[in-house]
Motif scaffolding. Sequence first.
Motif, mmCIF file in Angstrom:
data_model
loop_
_atom_site.group_PDB
_atom_site.id
_atom_site.type_symbol
_atom_site.label_atom_id
_atom_site.label_comp_id
_atom_site.label_asym_id
_atom_site.label_seq_id
_atom_site.Cartn_x
_atom_site.Cartn_y
_atom_site.Cartn_z
ATOM 1 N N THR A 120 2.830 24.028 -59.307
ATOM 2 C CA THR A 120 3.796 23.435 -58.383
ATOM 3 C C THR A 120 5.224 23.841 -58.751
ATOM 4 N N GLU A 121 5.516 23.869 -60.049
ATOM 5 C CA GLU A 121 6.845 24.273 -60.495
ATOM 6 C C GLU A 121 7.135 25.720 -60.108
ATOM 7 N N GLN B 190 6.078 27.253 -57.509
ATOM 8 C CA GLN B 190 6.421 27.223 -56.093
ATOM 9 C C GLN B 190 7.885 26.856 -55.890
ATOM 10 N N ASN B 191 8.382 25.943 -56.717
ATOM 11 C CA ASN B 191 9.749 25.459 -56.567
ATOM 12 C C ASN B 191 10.798 26.441 -57.081
ATOM 13 N N ARG B 192 10.378 27.391 -57.913
ATOM 14 C CA ARG B 192 11.328 28.326 -58.506
ATOM 15 C C ARG B 192 11.672 29.504 -57.594
ATOM 16 N N LYS C 214 5.081 24.268 -48.194
ATOM 17 C CA LYS C 214 6.029 25.377 -48.170
ATOM 18 C C LYS C 214 5.530 26.521 -47.291
#
Length: 322
Positions: A199-200, A202-204, A235
Amino acid sequence: MKNKSINRRDFLKTCLTATAAVGTYSFKGISQQSANPYDSKGLPTRALGNTGVLIPPIVLGCGSRFCTVTDPEESIKILSHALDSGFYYWDTAHDYVYDNVGSEERLGLVLKNRRNEVFLSTKIGERTYDGGMKHLEESLSRLQTDHLDVLQIHLIRSLEDVDTICAKDGVLKMVQKAKDEKIARFIGFTGHLDAQAMTEMQNRHDFDTMLIALNHYAETKGDMEKGAIPAAAAKKMGVLAMKVIRPRETVDGVTPEELIRYALSLEHVNAAVIGTDSLDVVNKNVVLAKYFKKMNPTELQNMTAILKPFFIGDNLSWMNPS
């Protein structure tokens, strides 16, 4: 001052001359074609996230199982038959080399003549910009192509791994550069160990795809199916499931067909990558894909209960780090 890293001109030079099979190619040309320029031979297709590409529900997995085929001619037969049957999404990786059988090299034997028919994905396991660049050049050469449809960062392991990948000299910079220079049409990442790290990741960055195992590993942290997968779907990323038939190794009474159907019935999963080592597997997957019917909520609940011992991960030697 001379930059020790490979610059833009060198990048294009190494990538675009990596193989003698280089030809003209335009992503713009593909975008101007129909929504699905590939031939599924009548198999149903699904949208791959927000990419605009339609894919069969089953992806041709060319990893360890595929590499058990020792005869190159037999590999060519399997790949050609799969393509002729409508399975045009092929998944491989730079590091898929088992007992001196290299997956990318085997794919290149077919791709050199049929590249435009295949939606091609490979993975880079390196974590630095220059290391990733070297592996990308090697992959293009092995695959006998000058472009990829999907380039993925291989096996996200932890939050610390995410930091390394996203560092100033990390491989993420190279992967994005490959997309900017149209060496790769789409970019993504893969993993099966840490839902939080997935998940992290994806956020980066703005990724196009994620290839992820379901809740199949004893050392998995977090919930892939209720955490990382919905987050990717939010997303509008393409979500692909892998290792979906592994439960058959320990859970009695389940078949590969049932497990594939289960994976393809999960919300947000666009397709499943299935390891392929024979013409028989291809033929069975044709039937599965053509006549696929989504499980209803009761069937999904029942299958989840059946698979619970596998999700716990007891007594599975291949799950042990040693």
